[in-house]
Design an enzyme around this catalytic site. Structure first.
Site, PDB file in Angstrom:
ATOM      1  N   HIS A  57       0.895  -1.249  -0.135  1.00 44.94           N
ATOM      2  CA  HIS A  57       0.028  -0.059   0.241  1.00 44.94           C
ATOM      3  C   HIS A  57       0.908   1.192  -0.081  1.00 44.94           C
ATOM      4  O   HIS A  57       1.844   1.273   0.784  1.00 44.94           O
ATOM      5  CB  HIS A  57      -1.013  -0.098   1.187  1.00 44.94           C
ATOM      6  CG  HIS A  57      -1.670   1.031   1.303  1.00 44.94           C
ATOM      7  ND1 HIS A  57      -1.797   1.875   2.603  1.00 44.94           N
ATOM      8  CD2 HIS A  57      -2.908   1.448   0.347  1.00 44.94           C
ATOM      9  CE1 HIS A  57      -2.627   3.117   2.257  1.00 44.94           C
ATOM     10  NE2 HIS A  57      -3.100   2.862   1.027  1.00 44.94           N
ATOM     11  N   ASP A  95       8.644   8.200 -19.840  1.00 52.00           N
ATOM     12  CA  ASP A  95       8.839   8.211 -21.371  1.00 52.00           C
ATOM     13  C   ASP A  95      10.214   7.643 -21.558  1.00 52.00           C
ATOM     14  O   ASP A  95      11.044   7.461 -20.492  1.00 52.00           O
ATOM     15  CB  ASP A  95       8.424   9.408 -21.843  1.00 52.00           C
ATOM     16  CG  ASP A  95       9.366  10.741 -21.293  1.00 52.00           C
ATOM     17  OD1 ASP A  95      10.627  10.456 -20.944  1.00 52.00           O
ATOM     18  OD2 ASP A  95       8.753  11.840 -21.382  1.00 52.00           O
ATOM     19  N   ARG A 112      10.126  18.898 -12.459  1.00 54.34           N
ATOM     20  CA  ARG A 112      10.716  17.925 -12.996  1.00 54.34           C
ATOM     21  C   ARG A 112      11.671  17.335 -12.050  1.00 54.34           C
ATOM     22  O   ARG A 112      11.915  16.143 -11.899  1.00 54.34           O
ATOM     23  CB  ARG A 112      11.482  18.295 -14.135  1.00 54.34           C
ATOM     24  CG  ARG A 112      12.353  17.388 -15.057  1.00 54.34           C
ATOM     25  CD  ARG A 112      12.800  17.808 -16.075  1.00 54.34           C
ATOM     26  NE  ARG A 112      13.921  18.846 -15.739  1.00 54.34           N
ATOM     27  CZ  ARG A 112      15.113  19.158 -16.767  1.00 54.34           C
ATOM     28  NH1 ARG A 112      15.018  18.747 -17.762  1.00 54.34           N
ATOM     29  NH2 ARG A 112      15.892  19.882 -16.256  1.00 54.34           N
ATOM     30  N   TYR A 145       7.056  15.044 -21.493  1.00 53.80           N
ATOM     31  CA  TYR A 145       6.297  14.926 -20.265  1.00 53.80           C
ATOM     32  C   TYR A 145       5.380  13.592 -20.172  1.00 53.80           C
ATOM     33  O   TYR A 145       4.333  13.737 -19.725  1.00 53.80           O
ATOM     34  CB  TYR A 145       5.804  16.180 -20.054  1.00 53.80           C
ATOM     35  CG  TYR A 145       6.657  17.261 -20.100  1.00 53.80           C
ATOM     36  CD1 TYR A 145       7.367  17.624 -18.829  1.00 53.80           C
ATOM     37  CD2 TYR A 145       6.937  18.177 -21.047  1.00 53.80           C
ATOM     38  CE1 TYR A 145       8.421  18.675 -18.402  1.00 53.80           C
ATOM     39  CE2 TYR A 145       7.910  19.320 -20.995  1.00 53.80           C
ATOM     40  CZ  TYR A 145       8.435  19.708 -19.667  1.00 53.80           C
ATOM     41  OH  TYR A 145       9.512  20.239 -19.680  1.00 53.80           O
ATOM     42  N   GLY A 146       5.789  12.577 -20.934  1.00 52.75           N
ATOM     43  CA  GLY A 146       4.875  11.577 -20.907  1.00 52.75           C
ATOM     44  C   GLY A 146       5.079  10.600 -19.727  1.00 52.75           C
ATOM     45  O   GLY A 146       5.264   9.532 -19.935  1.00 52.75           O
TER      46      GLY A 146
END
Length: 139
Positions: A22, A30, A102, A124-125
């Site tokens: 948990h 990416d 980032r 930004y994937g």
């Protein structure tokens, strides 16, 4: 192959998802992400997109409480199409997501249980999701 299991969920990835506890996190990143440097456990799925891998993971992984998903803040602060697709794949609304810088995202990656590096070439994937309680769907 197993019936009812998305074929993107390899045995290795399923093993990691099952072993997570948990609030443990999985990063779907990416192809640009420094996954090899940051990962304690790394699964590579070249030829896939981040949204399709996240959708596959969400087919077996319940989400922890809010924030349901962390996304990396884009350079101009806008929500990019790939991020909209990630939210849809995670089955969460944008207000349930948290956008992080980032470098904070990179710091969070070090603590991830597993990082899944996709072949996503759109910037930004990347997304972080945390495992919720099995049998309790929070999203």
């Amino acid at each position: 192959m197993l019936n009812g299991i998305n074929p993107l969920l390899t045995g290795e990835l399923l093993n990691h998802l099952d072993a997570m506890g948990h609030s443990d996190s999985v990063l779907i990143v990416d192809a640009h992400f420094p996954a090899a440097r940051l990962a304690n456990r790394l699964v590579e799925l070249p030829g896939t997109t981040s949204p399709e891998v996240l959708a596959a993971i969400r087919s077996v992984l319940p989400l922890d409480d809010s924030p349901a998903v962390d996304l990396m803040t884009s350079a101009d602060g806008s929500v990019l199409p790939v991020q909209t697709e990630l939210l849809r794949a995670a089955r969460v609304e944008s207000d349930a997501a948290r956008f992080v810088d980032r470098f904070d995202f990179y710091r969070d990656a070090v603590d991830a249980y597993v990082i899944v590096r996709t072949g996503e070439t759109r910037t930004y994937g990347c997304a972080i999701v945390r495992k919720g309680l099995v049998g309790i769907e929070s999203a």
